[in-house]
Motif scaffolding. Structure first.
Motif, mmCIF file in Angstrom:
data_model
loop_
_atom_site.group_PDB
_atom_site.id
_atom_site.type_symbol
_atom_site.label_atom_id
_atom_site.label_comp_id
_atom_site.label_asym_id
_atom_site.label_seq_id
_atom_site.Cartn_x
_atom_site.Cartn_y
_atom_site.Cartn_z
ATOM 1 N N UNK A 325 0.852 -1.335 -0.284
ATOM 2 C CA UNK A 325 -0.319 0.213 -0.102
ATOM 3 C C UNK A 325 0.748 1.338 -0.709
ATOM 4 N N UNK A 326 0.178 2.236 -0.289
ATOM 5 C CA UNK A 326 1.551 3.752 -0.407
ATOM 6 C C UNK A 326 0.077 4.731 -0.229
ATOM 7 N N UNK A 327 -0.512 4.524 1.329
ATOM 8 C CA UNK A 327 -0.852 5.307 2.001
ATOM 9 C C UNK A 327 -1.265 6.073 2.803
ATOM 10 N N UNK A 328 0.345 5.864 3.276
ATOM 11 C CA UNK A 328 0.900 6.533 4.122
ATOM 12 C C UNK A 328 1.945 7.172 3.365
ATOM 13 N N UNK A 329 2.322 8.454 2.796
ATOM 14 C CA UNK A 329 4.101 8.865 2.667
ATOM 15 C C UNK A 329 4.244 9.802 3.197
ATOM 16 N N UNK A 330 5.771 9.169 3.131
ATOM 17 C CA UNK A 330 6.726 9.996 3.968
ATOM 18 C C UNK A 330 7.822 11.364 2.931
ATOM 19 N N UNK A 331 8.006 12.293 3.116
ATOM 20 C CA UNK A 331 8.269 13.388 2.357
ATOM 21 C C UNK A 331 9.458 13.790 3.103
ATOM 22 N N UNK A 332 10.819 13.267 3.087
ATOM 23 C CA UNK A 332 11.747 14.479 3.941
ATOM 24 C C UNK A 332 13.336 14.104 2.768
ATOM 25 N N UNK A 333 13.732 14.856 3.150
ATOM 26 C CA UNK A 333 15.231 15.325 2.907
ATOM 27 C C UNK A 333 16.436 15.306 3.482
ATOM 28 N N UNK A 334 17.557 14.925 2.918
ATOM 29 C CA UNK A 334 18.794 14.650 4.073
ATOM 30 C C UNK A 334 19.182 15.969 4.598
ATOM 31 N N UNK A 335 19.094 17.401 3.852
ATOM 32 C CA UNK A 335 19.417 18.789 4.846
ATOM 33 C C UNK A 335 17.900 19.295 4.192
ATOM 34 N N UNK A 336 17.552 20.842 4.450
ATOM 35 C CA UNK A 336 16.503 21.926 4.781
ATOM 36 C C UNK A 336 17.713 22.098 3.226
#
Length: 557
Positions: A325-336
């Motif tokens: 499933x792909x219901x909850x997707x976290x969008x992040x990055x290494x740095x700001x």
């Protein structure tokens, strides 16, 4: 196997190298050409005079006495021996004496002997002697700032070589004739019929031939005389400019290759996939970073770019681990500063327009930005709910989407971060947050979590286990590749699958060999240089309902 893909890859890499370092290559080439023109303009013109000498085999001199003799050396061998004769110091000294006390090109303030030696040294440096191919000719070339003097010096070197070599060889014949005379004087005078008489006659014949050679021998002759040259042989500005341009271009390419070898940044999308070994499922242009919510507050061309990129990203989500499933997707990055908030907002808006019940949550409790991007109040928000200060209906914000009917399926709901808290990681690791994710799973088709950067703070590590998919935003041509690798390794320690990358900060040259498939018209998208934020426009908010529990208390009205 077909070698064309590898050849095309090499050409693409070379073109990418040139495109990335075009100003360095142009600057290096211009410096090289400018230096050559500067040297050409300041250099003293040099003219060349060429005289040729013809050296003969010694057997040809003997034939002058009427005795046929077969050649003992090839013409090239005779000419090679003649080169050493021309370069003898005695020839240069004889040339210097022809000018007396005033040899050309030497200061008159020097003593006579010093002037003569300086002239000899300079003449030796400007003299070149070579053998003409497949002949007995030796070319004498003299370079001098004056065309007439260059021809005169070449002729005088040739003349003095002829005189010196001829006189030496004739003296040798004369000396050998004198030796035979002494032998003749020592022989008894007998009749011609005796052995002594026959030997005496033979020696007399040899002496006669040697005496003839001492006056007739010509081992070297002047074949051609030098004439003053009309044009200088150096400098040649056009030739030097072209040669310098080629050298400058090669030097620029070498510097560009060294720069790339020591550059630790990710250069394009292909490089990103190769380094991280993760699929790249989205591309966001550099013009889209930092804008307000696309198609909600930003209706400019940049907003359309971000909206298109969000649609492509939403469509590609289904191709990553299709069985999960792909219901909850976290969008992040290494740095700001790598565009994660832009990616999260664009993905949420695209999903809402596609008919999905979408919830966007600002989980970056340290530096929240989602509320500002959508033009809504930041408090109360997620932190207030987790701290049990407010109810669900107080934190949800229903966003009105342009051109979307209110009764149409789907819709977009945003939960801002709320007020700042001293230890955000403790709230996100709490059981209340896990229950919160469980409840919103029942109410929404897609939940997008805009998180804090992965490496500086531990907040995101608490979110990865409760999510279905992690999107790692990677800013192309800006961040060191070690940062990307560290972020990937940190995610893989938390989960093995469900990780993909989104390339941000893309320009046309960053798209890689396959191109940025999320763009429609490169000229349209890359023609905007204003990356400032769009002027905010107020949009209507609709608070959630205050009654009910379970999935309905998190739904918009």
């Amino acid at each position: 196997m077909n070698p064309e893909p590898q050849e095309q890859t090499g050409l693409d890499d070379l073109w990418s190298l040139v495109a990335d370092n075009r100003w360095l290559i142009i600057l290096t080439t211009m410096i090289a050409v400018g230096a050559s023109l500067f040297v050409s303009l300041r250099a003293v013109p040099q003219y060349e005079g060429t005289a040729k000498l013809a050296f003969s085999d010694p057997s040809s001199d003997v034939s002058l006495t009427g005795v046929p003799v077969a050649p003992t050396q090839q013409p090239a061998q005779v000419a090679a021996a003649g080169v050493a004769q021309v370069q003898r110091s005695g020839v240069l000294v004889r040339v210097a004496r022809l000018f007396g006390d005033q040899p050309p090109g030497v200061s008159r303030q020097l003593p006579p002997l010093v002037r003569q030696q300086r002239f000899i040294d300079r003449l030796r440096d400007n003299l070149s002697v070579s053998v003409e191919p497949d002949s007995n000719l030796v070319a004498i070339k003299v370079r001098w700032p004056d065309a007439l003097l260059a021809a005169q010096l070449a002729n005088r070197v040739g003349e003095q070589t002829v005189e010196l070599v001829t006189s030496q060889e004739r003296r040798q014949y004369e000396a050998r004739a004198g030796e035979l005379k002494l032998r003749l004087d020592a022989l008894p005078r007998s009749g011609p019929q005796t052995a002594a008489g026959a030997s005496r006659k033979e020696l007399q014949d040899q002496r006669s031939r040697l005496l003839a050679l001492s006056t007739l021998a010509r081992p070297v002759q002047q074949a051609t005389r030098a004439e003053p040259a009309a044009d200088p042989v150096s400098p040649r500005p056009v030739f030097l400019a072209v040669l310098s341009a080629v050298i400058g271009l090669l030097a620029g390419l070498l510097l560009a290759a060294l720069r790339r070898a020591f550059d630790r940044r990710i250069r394009d999308v292909t490089d990103l996939e190769r380094v991280l070994d993760l699929p790249t499922i989205g591309h966001f242009a550099v013009a889209t970073l930092g804008i307000d919510a696309p198609m909600v507050r930003d209706h400019s061309s940049r907003g359309e770019m971000a909206a298109d990129a969000g649609r492509v990203l939403r469509n590609n989500l289904g191709f990553v681990h299709v069985d999960a499933p792909h219901q909850v997707v976290v969008v992040t990055s290494g740095l700001e500063g790598e565009g994660k908030s832009t990616v999260a907002a664009s993905l949420a808006v695209a999903s809402a327009y596609a008919g999905d019940r979408t919830l966007l949550i600002d989980v970056d409790l340290r530096r929240p930005i989602v509320a500002h991007r959508f033009g809504i109040a930041d408090e109360p928000g997620l932190s207030d709910y987790l701290a049990r200060r407010v109810e669900p209906a107080d934190v949800i914000r229903s966003i009105a989407l342009p051109d979307l009917d209110r009764d149409a399926p789907g819709g977009l709901t945003v939960i801002p971060a709320g007020r700042g808290v001293p230890r955000p990681a403790d709230l996100l690791e709490s059981a209340r947050f896990a229950d919160f994710i469980t409840e919103v799973r029942e109410a929404y088709d897609l939940i997008v979590l805009d998180t804090a950067p992965l490496l500086p703070v531990p907040d995101t590590t608490a979110l990865v286990p409760v999510s279905d998919m992690v999107l790692l935003c990677c800013r192309i041509d800006r961040v060191d590749r070690d940062v990307f690798v560290a972020a990937r390794d940190a995610l893989r320690r938390l989960r093995e699958n469900g990780i993909a990358t989104v390339a941000t900060g893309i320009t046309r040259r960053h798209a890689g060999r396959r191109g940025a498939y999320s763009y429609r018209d490169a000229n349209y998208y890359y023609g905007y240089a204003n990356h400032g934020e769009a002027k905010p426009r107020r949009r209507r908010e609709r608070p959630g309902r205050r009654h009910g529990r379970g999935r309905w208390r998190w739904r918009r009205r």
